[in-house]
Design an enzyme around this catalytic site. Sequence first.
Site, PDB file in Angstrom:
ATOM      1  N   ASN A   1       0.871  -1.185   0.000  1.00  0.00           N
ATOM      2  CA  ASN A   1       0.000   0.000   0.000  1.00  0.00           C
ATOM      3  C   ASN A   1       0.903   1.229   0.000  1.00  0.00           C
ATOM      4  O   ASN A   1       1.505   1.558   1.006  1.00  0.00           O
ATOM      5  CB  ASN A   1      -0.884  -0.036   1.262  1.00  0.00           C
ATOM      6  CG  ASN A   1      -1.724   1.218   1.413  1.00  0.00           C
ATOM      7  OD1 ASN A   1      -1.821   2.028   0.481  1.00  0.00           O
ATOM      8  ND2 ASN A   1      -2.331   1.385   2.572  1.00  0.00           N
TER       9      ASN A   1
ATOM     10  N   LYS B   1       0.107   4.320  -0.365  1.00  0.00           N
ATOM     11  CA  LYS B   1      -0.512   5.527   0.211  1.00  0.00           C
ATOM     12  C   LYS B   1      -0.238   6.744  -0.693  1.00  0.00           C
ATOM     13  O   LYS B   1      -0.213   6.594  -1.906  1.00  0.00           O
ATOM     14  CB  LYS B   1      -0.017   5.718   1.642  1.00  0.00           C
ATOM     15  CG  LYS B   1      -0.149   4.425   2.456  1.00  0.00           C
ATOM     16  CD  LYS B   1       0.120   4.588   3.913  1.00  0.00           C
ATOM     17  CE  LYS B   1      -0.068   3.242   4.609  1.00  0.00           C
ATOM     18  NZ  LYS B   1       0.098   3.285   6.040  1.00  0.00           N
TER      19      LYS B   1
ATOM     20  N   HIS C   1      -9.293   1.143   4.978  1.00  0.00           N
ATOM     21  CA  HIS C   1      -7.999   1.365   5.636  1.00  0.00           C
ATOM     22  C   HIS C   1      -8.176   2.330   6.806  1.00  0.00           C
ATOM     23  O   HIS C   1      -8.974   3.273   6.732  1.00  0.00           O
ATOM     24  CB  HIS C   1      -6.980   1.923   4.635  1.00  0.00           C
ATOM     25  CG  HIS C   1      -5.600   1.907   5.195  1.00  0.00           C
ATOM     26  ND1 HIS C   1      -5.144   2.883   6.050  1.00  0.00           N
ATOM     27  CD2 HIS C   1      -4.593   1.008   5.076  1.00  0.00           C
ATOM     28  CE1 HIS C   1      -3.906   2.584   6.423  1.00  0.00           C
ATOM     29  NE2 HIS C   1      -3.545   1.454   5.843  1.00  0.00           N
TER      30      HIS C   1
ATOM     31  N   GLU D   1      -6.553   4.746   7.815  1.00  0.00           N
ATOM     32  CA  GLU D   1      -6.365   6.170   7.507  1.00  0.00           C
ATOM     33  C   GLU D   1      -7.609   6.752   6.843  1.00  0.00           C
ATOM     34  O   GLU D   1      -7.941   7.922   7.048  1.00  0.00           O
ATOM     35  CB  GLU D   1      -5.108   6.343   6.631  1.00  0.00           C
ATOM     36  CG  GLU D   1      -3.839   6.122   7.450  1.00  0.00           C
ATOM     37  CD  GLU D   1      -2.678   5.490   6.696  1.00  0.00           C
ATOM     38  OE1 GLU D   1      -2.654   5.549   5.456  1.00  0.00           O
ATOM     39  OE2 GLU D   1      -1.786   4.928   7.370  1.00  0.00           O
TER      40      GLU D   1
ATOM     41  N   GLU E   1      -5.303  -4.961  10.594  1.00  0.00           N
ATOM     42  CA  GLU E   1      -4.244  -3.979  10.804  1.00  0.00           C
ATOM     43  C   GLU E   1      -4.502  -3.225  12.105  1.00  0.00           C
ATOM     44  O   GLU E   1      -5.257  -2.249  12.120  1.00  0.00           O
ATOM     45  CB  GLU E   1      -4.216  -2.982   9.647  1.00  0.00           C
ATOM     46  CG  GLU E   1      -3.943  -3.608   8.304  1.00  0.00           C
ATOM     47  CD  GLU E   1      -3.387  -2.599   7.312  1.00  0.00           C
ATOM     48  OE1 GLU E   1      -2.268  -2.795   6.852  1.00  0.00           O
ATOM     49  OE2 GLU E   1      -4.058  -1.593   7.038  1.00  0.00           O
TER      50      GLU E   1
ATOM     51  N   GLY F   1       2.630   2.200  10.661  1.00  0.00           N
ATOM     52  CA  GLY F   1       3.571   3.298  10.469  1.00  0.00           C
ATOM     53  C   GLY F   1       4.269   3.724  11.748  1.00  0.00           C
ATOM     54  O   GLY F   1       4.909   4.774  11.804  1.00  0.00           O
TER      55      GLY F   1
ATOM     56  N   SER G   1       3.602  -2.266  10.196  1.00  0.00           N
ATOM     57  CA  SER G   1       5.055  -2.302  10.394  1.00  0.00           C
ATOM     58  C   SER G   1       5.684  -3.663  10.082  1.00  0.00           C
ATOM     59  O   SER G   1       6.617  -4.083  10.763  1.00  0.00           O
ATOM     60  CB  SER G   1       5.418  -1.852  11.818  1.00  0.00           C
ATOM     61  OG  SER G   1       5.006  -0.513  12.025  1.00  0.00           O
TER      62      SER G   1
HETATM   63  P1  PGA Z   1       3.014   0.163   7.565  1.00  0.00           P
HETATM   64  O1  PGA Z   1       1.556   0.375   6.944  1.00  0.00           O
HETATM   65  O2  PGA Z   1       3.542  -1.133   7.008  1.00  0.00           O
HETATM   66  O3  PGA Z   1       3.809   1.356   7.129  1.00  0.00           O
HETATM   67  O4  PGA Z   1       2.853   0.093   9.046  1.00  0.00           O
HETATM   68  C1  PGA Z   1       0.678  -0.704   6.778  1.00  0.00           C
HETATM   69  C2  PGA Z   1      -0.618  -0.194   6.186  1.00  0.00           C
HETATM   70  O5  PGA Z   1      -1.040   0.929   6.499  1.00  0.00           O
HETATM   71  O6  PGA Z   1      -1.273  -0.897   5.389  1.00  0.00           O
END
Ligand code: PGA
Length: 249
Positions: A9, A11, A94, A96, A166, A172, A212
Amino acid sequence: MRSKIVAGNWKMNKNLEETEILLNELAAKLPDTQAEVMVAPTFVNLTGAVRALESSVIEVIAQNMHFAESGAYTGEISADMLLNIDIDTVILGHSERRAYFGETDEILAKKVATALNKDMRVMFCFGEELNDRKSENHFKVVESQLKNALFSLDGSAWKNIILAYEPVWAIGTGETASPEQAQEMHAFIRKTITEAYDANIADNVSILYGGSVKPANAQDIFGKPDVDGGLIGGASLVADDFVAIISAF
Ligand code: PGA
């Protein structure tokens, strides 16, 4: 059918030129793998990404879409627009999108229904926040996210659903759920689906872990029996890291 999946992803990262460079590098370095490999660049670069991966097995998927067929929704993208450029898998829900763009379970249920009606595959994201885990409400939160957005679907729709658990506190942040925490939640998710539908549907849905995931922890997480792969953010932006994660299977 349950399959192994590693999805990146991206983003809101990478312009068109950077997208093409990264995809060419990924395609060149892609290891032999049984996993389906997917990347989700930003909307404006999807056409370029599809073109760049024309002769690769890597699938281009979208990060989001709107639930309406078409019309006065300034700034939005429809399922048909994605299908028209050969994209038939979409990430929905997601954290976000939920946190910064007000996407509720109700909105997500509509998006999921639209995508499935169009025969698209949905990668549905969900997961608890840190407070939920601290107050030991994480199972309850996850169960209600699944129930509200997915459990009114017909059983037959589940063949086009991929789940991505997640935990928000791990996205992140550099903090990863331990392989044991991931396994515990993934097993709970399968049990919840078994209760809502049946064991066959629960056994056949792919459940990815996200938050992560890095080359250093991918193998331990993917080694757990109910973890079918990963949704990778930060580490999917660096070809060698993403390739190392794919190799972890
Ligand atoms: P990340 O993001 O691997 O940077 O923690 C995962 C995601 O948001 O799908």
